[in-house]
Design an enzyme around this catalytic site. Structure first.
Site, PDB file in Angstrom:
ATOM      1  N   PHE A 152       0.621  -1.288   0.251  1.00 43.65           N
ATOM      2  CA  PHE A 152       0.506  -0.616  -0.589  1.00 43.65           C
ATOM      3  C   PHE A 152       0.466   1.016   0.085  1.00 43.65           C
ATOM      4  CE2 PHE A 152      -3.924   2.961   1.643  1.00 43.65           C
ATOM      5  CZ  PHE A 152      -4.740   2.035   0.900  1.00 43.65           C
ATOM      6  N   GLY A 153       1.594   0.962  -1.468  1.00 43.74           N
ATOM      7  CA  GLY A 153       2.570   2.180  -1.291  1.00 43.74           C
ATOM      8  C   GLY A 153       2.144   3.957  -1.752  1.00 43.74           C
ATOM      9  N   ARG A 154       3.060   4.076  -2.130  1.00 45.29           N
ATOM     10  CA  ARG A 154       2.771   5.602  -3.246  1.00 45.29           C
ATOM     11  C   ARG A 154       1.500   5.087  -4.190  1.00 45.29           C
ATOM     12  NH1 ARG A 154       7.576   6.240  -3.672  1.00 45.29           N
ATOM     13  NH2 ARG A 154       8.463   8.384  -2.234  1.00 45.29           N
ATOM     14  N   ILE A 155       1.824   4.071  -5.313  1.00 46.79           N
ATOM     15  CA  ILE A 155       1.459   3.478  -6.557  1.00 46.79           C
ATOM     16  C   ILE A 155       0.122   2.379  -6.011  1.00 46.79           C
ATOM     17  CG2 ILE A 155       1.272   2.354  -8.654  1.00 46.79           C
ATOM     18  CD1 ILE A 155       4.168   2.653  -8.287  1.00 46.79           C
ATOM     19  N   THR A 215       1.344  -2.869   8.584  1.00 49.72           N
ATOM     20  CA  THR A 215       1.343  -2.117   9.651  1.00 49.72           C
ATOM     21  C   THR A 215       0.300  -1.504   9.013  1.00 49.72           C
ATOM     22  OG1 THR A 215       3.129  -0.382   8.626  1.00 49.72           O
ATOM     23  CG2 THR A 215       3.379  -1.792  10.832  1.00 49.72           C
ATOM     24  N   ALA A 274       4.073  -4.928 -10.653  1.00 44.27           N
ATOM     25  CA  ALA A 274       4.954  -4.583  -9.979  1.00 44.27           C
ATOM     26  C   ALA A 274       6.503  -5.138  -9.876  1.00 44.27           C
ATOM     27  CB  ALA A 274       4.535  -4.931  -8.619  1.00 44.27           C
ATOM     28  N   ARG A 275       6.538  -6.516  -9.609  1.00 42.18           N
ATOM     29  CA  ARG A 275       7.772  -7.258  -9.740  1.00 42.18           C
ATOM     30  C   ARG A 275       7.229  -8.742 -11.156  1.00 42.18           C
ATOM     31  NH1 ARG A 275       9.431  -3.263 -11.752  1.00 42.18           N
ATOM     32  NH2 ARG A 275      11.537  -2.619 -11.159  1.00 42.18           N
ATOM     33  N   GLU A 311      11.803 -11.061 -17.669  1.00 37.44           N
ATOM     34  CA  GLU A 311      11.595 -10.449 -19.282  1.00 37.44           C
ATOM     35  C   GLU A 311      12.848 -10.207 -19.499  1.00 37.44           C
ATOM     36  OE1 GLU A 311      10.063  -6.538 -17.615  1.00 37.44           O
ATOM     37  OE2 GLU A 311       8.751  -7.277 -16.090  1.00 37.44           O
ATOM     38  N   HIS A 318       5.603  -4.233 -20.060  1.00 39.03           N
ATOM     39  CA  HIS A 318       6.069  -3.260 -19.020  1.00 39.03           C
ATOM     40  C   HIS A 318       5.721  -2.449 -19.460  1.00 39.03           C
ATOM     41  CE1 HIS A 318       9.317  -3.506 -15.341  1.00 39.03           C
ATOM     42  NE2 HIS A 318       8.378  -1.989 -15.178  1.00 39.03           N
ATOM     43  N   GLY A 345       4.101   0.432 -17.848  1.00 37.94           N
ATOM     44  CA  GLY A 345       4.179   1.335 -16.239  1.00 37.94           C
ATOM     45  C   GLY A 345       3.948   2.248 -16.116  1.00 37.94           C
TER      46      GLY A 345
HETATM   47  C1  DGY Z   1      10.626   0.449 -11.807  1.00 32.81           C
HETATM   48  O1  DGY Z   1      10.485   2.148 -12.192  1.00 32.81           O
HETATM   49  O2  DGY Z   1      10.932   0.399 -11.752  1.00 32.81           O
HETATM   50  C2  DGY Z   1       9.403   0.616 -12.756  1.00 32.81           C
HETATM   51  O3  DGY Z   1       9.631  -1.217 -13.421  1.00 32.81           O
HETATM   52  C3  DGY Z   1      10.123   1.421 -14.788  1.00 32.81           C
HETATM   53  O4  DGY Z   1       8.435   1.331 -15.317  1.00 32.81           O
END
Ligand code: DGY
Length: 323
Positions: free
Chosen positions: A156-159, A181, A241-242, A271, A289, A291
């Site tokens: 639950f970070g920024r993104i 937390t 995410a990854r 990837e 990828h 994002g």
């Molecule tokens: C990052 O910044 O980690 C992203 O995966 C790139 O889009």
């Protein structure tokens, strides 16, 4: 005084490359050719700064090359699981990254994948292009409602928070989140979000599960066969995410057996050589990828790397320190 020498591993947006050439003795990669481990070793020996990105692996056997001139890895990206951070630290390297500037564009792609997966967008596009659409009918390509559904966020970070805002305020979605937390009460109130005590609880109660945890050994295959079994048969998994957070084989098995309804993926194990099993699955929506792939965001990422390099060479400190 001579300018610091800076090595850029891949092609960056033109405006930031122009700025790099003014501020530094910059070596660019005009052809955008992916570089080898030996080329990274040699860059570490020749330049004051090396600026890799997510597709460039910097494991221990690259970072420990002798006679390094490099003092800083200015990573173009927020994620840094392609760099062996412990070894970088032990080798006395500073590592910086680019948090904050790719939040909205990455959350936009997560929402894009959620919508594509729910409403069978990629599948519909393939049907139209293949001239296999024979006209509207009441039962053609029925799909899943997004508006009002429950979105579970792992991390639950920024993104994740940006996605939650778009999903809750734009699509009336109910927000669940898992993080060790509790989140900031004001944020939780604004999103009417509820915290799940465990990942298992979140998986069993969500219509859509979106992954927002960092990659690396601690989260490798966090979503495995056992956890996929907990998801509703009508649920969709979204990963921006990854890739290695999800066990690809287990996900392919779940999508094939339809024990979950669909998946929207922007990231993959190994990837760009994703598991071939995804390619034949109509219920997998696959992006390469993307994002952070808007011109504004990639420019802002480049600007952030530059700001970190300037701070490092002028003041001996970076703005966004990883180690
Ligand atoms: C990052 O910044 O980690 C992203 O995966 C790139 O889009």
């Amino acid at each position: 005084m001579s300018k610091p020498s800076v090595f850029i591993t891949r092609k960056w947006p033109a405006s930031v490359e122009a700025k790099l050439q003014i501020l530094f003795d910059a070596t660019l990669n005009a052809t955008d050719r992916p570089l080898s481990a030996d080329e990274f070793r040699s860059a570490l020996q020749q330049y004051d700064a090396v600026c890799p990105t997510v597709c460039d692996a910097f494991p221990a056997d690259v970072l420990t090359v002798p006679n390094k001139r490099c003092k800083i890895l200015g990573n173009f990206g927020v994620g840094f699981n392609h760099i062996d951070i412990q070894t970088a630290k032990a080798e006395g390297l500073t590592v910086s990254n680019t948090p904050g500037v790719l939040t909205e564009s990455t959350a936009d792609i997560a929402m894009t994948l959620l919508l594509m997966s729910a409403r069978r967008g990629a599948e519909g596009d393939r049907i139209v292009r293949a001239k296999q659409w024979h006209g509207w009918c009441p039962t053609h390509m029925l799909s899943t409602d997004v508006t009002g559904a429950t979105l579970g966020l792992i991390g639950f970070g920024r993104i994740a928070q940006a996605m939650a805002r778009k999903a809750h305020h734009g699509f009336g979605m109910k927000i669940l989140y898992f993080k060790p937390t509790p989140a900031d009460p004001a944020l939780v109130h604004n999103l009417q979000a509820e915290r799940c005590e465990t990942i298992e609880e979140l998986l069993t109660t969500s219509d859509f599960v979106s992954l927002h945890c960092p990659g690396g050994p601690d989260t490798k295959h966090l979503i495995n066969a056992e956890r996929l079994k907990l998801m509703k048969p009508s649920a969709h998994l979204i990963n921006t995410a990854r890739g290695d957070v999800v066990d690809s084989q287990a996900l392919i098995a779940a999508l094939t057996a339809r024990t979950i309804c669909g998946a929207g993926l922007d990231v993959y194990e190994n990837e760009p050589h994703l598991h071939e099993g995804f390619l034949g699955l109509d219920n997998a929506s696959l992006l390469p990828h993307l994002g952070s792939a808007t011109l504004n965001t990639r420019t802002a990422m480049g600007e952030k790397v530059i700001a970190n390099l300037v701070a490092f060479f002028e003041q001996g400190e970076v703005l966004d320190r990883v180690v």
